[in-house]
Design an enzyme around this catalytic site. Structure first.
Site, mmCIF file in Angstrom:
data_model
loop_
_atom_site.group_PDB
_atom_site.id
_atom_site.type_symbol
_atom_site.label_atom_id
_atom_site.label_comp_id
_atom_site.label_asym_id
_atom_site.label_seq_id
_atom_site.Cartn_x
_atom_site.Cartn_y
_atom_site.Cartn_z
ATOM 1 N N CYS A 164 -11.043 -16.203 16.587
ATOM 2 C CA CYS A 164 -10.992 -15.297 17.732
ATOM 3 C C CYS A 164 -9.751 -15.563 18.571
ATOM 4 O O CYS A 164 -9.554 -16.660 19.101
ATOM 5 C CB CYS A 164 -12.233 -15.440 18.603
ATOM 6 S SG CYS A 164 -12.253 -14.268 19.988
ATOM 7 N N ASP B 23 -4.541 -5.016 24.085
ATOM 8 C CA ASP B 23 -5.562 -6.039 23.898
ATOM 9 C C ASP B 23 -4.977 -7.305 23.277
ATOM 10 O O ASP B 23 -5.465 -8.404 23.524
ATOM 11 C CB ASP B 23 -6.667 -5.466 23.008
ATOM 12 C CG ASP B 23 -7.772 -6.456 22.739
ATOM 13 O OD1 ASP B 23 -8.231 -7.094 23.702
ATOM 14 O OD2 ASP B 23 -8.182 -6.593 21.572
#
Length: 402
Positions: free
Chosen positions: A25, A284
């Site tokens: 992540c 993002d």
């Protein structure tokens, strides 16, 4: 006042906070941007965001995209307020939609009923069958998340919530494309699938520094093989029944359709990110101090979207193509990929070549005959699914020889 053109904004009401600790992540490190924060979007920021999002969209569609971290940690009450605010704020000609990207581990029947009632489209992070999914998608105690995710998928299916599988392709599952795809199709019942390649910088800061990659990253060659193997299966039996974003997007390009996946557009800058504080970032993947545009409680969202810095950020994608990219035969389909992954060196020795270049070249080139067949069928008013008959009858090879 509306922005100059439509845009997409990924809202992160919990910031980087998540109940899982997935190894790859890229967003968990963003927690360090806000030391001491509660990592919960306040009612004041929520109201400002929703009202400005509705006002800033120049067209009739207003699409709210909720992500994280893990957005469901905000609880149902937060999303009930968000939906009500959006409905109260929209102009008569506007249509509001909501998407939610989640790891699905927190979903229960109350969530299922809410998502169905409000027509949410839900993206579920699912990397394949148990062993492949749990390779990197574990909780903070190191336990696999597969069972909890599949319980969440069951909730969505029982409540007839439209959902898609978001599958990261990484070193742990890249060599098992058919195992992954057949699990999604046959066991999980997914009818909409997105494949996202993991290209992970070996940078402990989380801010895209350096060009070294982690061992979890997928190579360009492996990613190309993965997509081609899935395409071979799909084009033989699943056209019109399973929708794979990469294939649908490429067919659209063969038809000359505008839009599509941002990583394969000539420029970027129309997909921004909103943090829980109201801070707006260029993308993002660029939630970092030098790409912070401002805060929507201080400057209108439309002004942040139209900021000259954001337009320059988007144009830089096209302006920074290597010479190898500019002369590539599939440039019209690839457009050099996402700038965040331009960590390689071109055949000319020029830095800034996309890490997945070899895979993209193989995928776009070898699928071209089948894509042209389906595009021609569409133009004749015939379903592209007819390609399955042509392939099975031997009149068309789905792929060129390797």
């Amino acid at each position: 006042m509306p922005a100059a053109r439509p845009f997409h904004l990924m809202a992160k009401p919990t910031g980087a906070i998540c109940n899982l600790g997935c190894d790859y992540c890229y967003f968990l490190k963003k927690e360090e941007l806000y030391p001491g924060s509660s990592f919960r979007m306040s009612d004041a920021v929520l109201e400002a965001f929703v009202e400005q999002m509705v006002a800033a969209q120049p067209g009739p569609e207003v699409a709210f995209a909720w992500q994280g971290g893990e957005p469901t940690l905000m609880g149902l009450d937060f999303f009930e307020r968000a939906v009500a605010l959006a409905e109260a704020s929209r102009r008569p000609h506007q249509r509001v939609t909501h998407t939610l990207q989640t790891n699905a581990t927190q979903l229960d029947d109350a969530w299922g009923a809410f998502l169905a009632r409000h027509g949410f489209l839900v993206g579920v992070s699912l990397d394949g069958p148990r062993a492949l999914h749990d390779r990197y998608r574990r909780d903070k105690a190191g336990r696999g998340s597969f069972d909890a995710v599949m319980r969440g998928v069951d909730v969505l299916q029982r409540h007839e919530v439209e959902w898609n599988a978001l599958v990261t392709v990484h070193a742990g599952n890249a060599e098992a494309p058919l195992e992954v795809y057949r699990f999604l199709r046959d066991a999980a019942g997914a009818r909409f699938v997105q494949f996202i390649p993991i290209v992970e910088r070996a940078d402990p800061s989380g801010f895209q520094v350096g060009t070294a990659l982690t061992e979890r990253s997928v190579s360009g060659e492996a990613y190309g093989r993965f997509l081609l193997a899935v395409f071979e299966e799909w084009v033989r039996r699943d056209v019109g029944a399973v929708f794979v974003q990469a294939f649908d997007d490429l067919l659209g390009k063969h038809l000359g359709a505008p839009g599509g996946i941002c990583v394969h557009q000539p420029t970027c800058g129309d997909a921004l990110a909103l943090e829980h504080t109201g801070d707006v970032y260029a993308c993002d993947h660029y939630v970092q101090p030098d790409h912070r545009l401002g805060n929507l409680t201080e400057l209108p969202l439309a002004a942040l979207v139209d900021d000259p810095r954001q337009r320059a950020f988007g144009e830089a994608k096209r302006g920074s193509l290597t010479a190898q990219c500019r002369r590539c035969p599939v440039l019209a389909f690839c457009h050099g990929g996402c700038p965040k992954d331009r960590v390689g060196v071109s055949v000319d020795g020029e830095p800034g070549q996309h890490h997945l270049c070899d895979g993209y070249l193989a995928f776009f080139s070898r699928t071209a005959p089948a894509m042209r067949w389906m595009a021609d069928a569409w133009r004749r008013g015939e379903p592209p699914a007819g390609i399955m008959v042509a392939v099975q009858g031997g009149s068309l090879r789905p792929l060129l020889p390797a």
